[in-house]
Design a protein around this motif. Structure first.
Motif, short mmCIF file in Angstrom:
data_model
loop_
_atom_site.label_atom_id
_atom_site.label_comp_id
_atom_site.label_asym_id
_atom_site.label_seq_id
_atom_site.Cartn_x
_atom_site.Cartn_y
_atom_site.Cartn_z
N ASP A 22 0.82 -1.15 -0.21
CA ASP A 22 0.29 0.18 -0.37
C ASP A 22 1.03 1.49 0.14
O ASP A 22 0.22 2.10 1.03
CB ASP A 22 -1.30 0.22 1.19
CG ASP A 22 -1.79 -1.15 0.89
OD1 ASP A 22 -2.15 -1.14 0.00
OD2 ASP A 22 -2.85 -1.06 1.71
N GLY A 23 1.90 1.80 -0.45
CA GLY A 23 2.81 2.84 -0.79
C GLY A 23 3.46 2.56 0.24
O GLY A 23 4.56 3.48 0.34
N ASN A 24 3.65 1.70 1.14
CA ASN A 24 4.59 2.25 2.42
C ASN A 24 5.78 0.90 2.48
O ASN A 24 5.47 -0.34 1.53
CB ASN A 24 3.68 2.09 3.53
CG ASN A 24 3.30 2.42 3.69
OD1 ASN A 24 3.78 4.50 3.42
ND2 ASN A 24 1.93 2.47 4.08
N THR A 25 7.51 0.54 2.26
CA THR A 25 8.12 -0.06 2.92
C THR A 25 8.14 -0.38 4.33
O THR A 25 8.84 0.05 4.94
CB THR A 25 9.05 1.13 1.76
OG1 THR A 25 9.51 0.74 0.53
CG2 THR A 25 10.25 -0.69 2.07
N TYR A 26 8.26 -1.64 4.49
CA TYR A 26 8.27 -2.27 5.80
C TYR A 26 9.05 -3.66 5.69
O TYR A 26 9.70 -4.18 4.82
CB TYR A 26 7.33 -3.00 5.86
CG TYR A 26 5.56 -2.09 6.15
CD1 TYR A 26 5.06 -2.45 7.30
CD2 TYR A 26 4.94 -2.69 5.28
CE1 TYR A 26 4.01 -1.89 7.54
CE2 TYR A 26 3.69 -1.64 4.83
CZ TYR A 26 3.38 -1.24 6.58
OH TYR A 26 2.11 -0.43 6.69
N HIS A 27 10.18 -3.46 6.98
CA HIS A 27 11.11 -3.47 6.89
C HIS A 27 11.20 -4.81 8.42
O HIS A 27 10.50 -5.00 9.14
CB HIS A 27 12.46 -2.63 7.25
CG HIS A 27 12.67 -2.12 6.56
ND1 HIS A 27 13.77 -1.62 6.04
CD2 HIS A 27 11.97 -0.27 6.65
CE1 HIS A 27 13.96 -0.84 5.13
NE2 HIS A 27 12.83 0.18 5.35
N PHE A 28 12.30 -6.20 7.81
CA PHE A 28 12.15 -7.33 8.63
C PHE A 28 13.48 -7.99 8.82
O PHE A 28 13.92 -8.03 8.38
CB PHE A 28 11.03 -7.97 7.81
CG PHE A 28 9.42 -8.09 7.39
CD1 PHE A 28 8.23 -7.78 7.89
CD2 PHE A 28 9.34 -7.62 6.07
CE1 PHE A 28 7.48 -7.93 7.87
CE2 PHE A 28 8.12 -6.87 5.51
CZ PHE A 28 6.97 -6.63 7.02
#
Length: 45
Positions: A22-28
């Motif tokens: 949704d247009g966001n970058t998530y880091h794991f």
């Protein structure tokens, strides 16, 4: 610093597993946290 949305681990942005949603970058911290997020992203957003 970024926070893994699944396990809440504090992460340095370099070398993390990432996902665009949704247009966001998530880091794991690892591929397994990314997989958990992908199964139910609304739980973590």
């Amino acid at each position: 610093m970024k926070t893994d949305p699944v396990c809440k681990m504090q992460l340095d942005e370099q070398g993390t597993v990432t996902l665009e949603h949704d247009g966001n970058t998530y880091h794991f911290c690892c591929p397994s946290c990314k997989a958990i997020f992908e199964k139910n992203p609304s739980k973590f957003c």
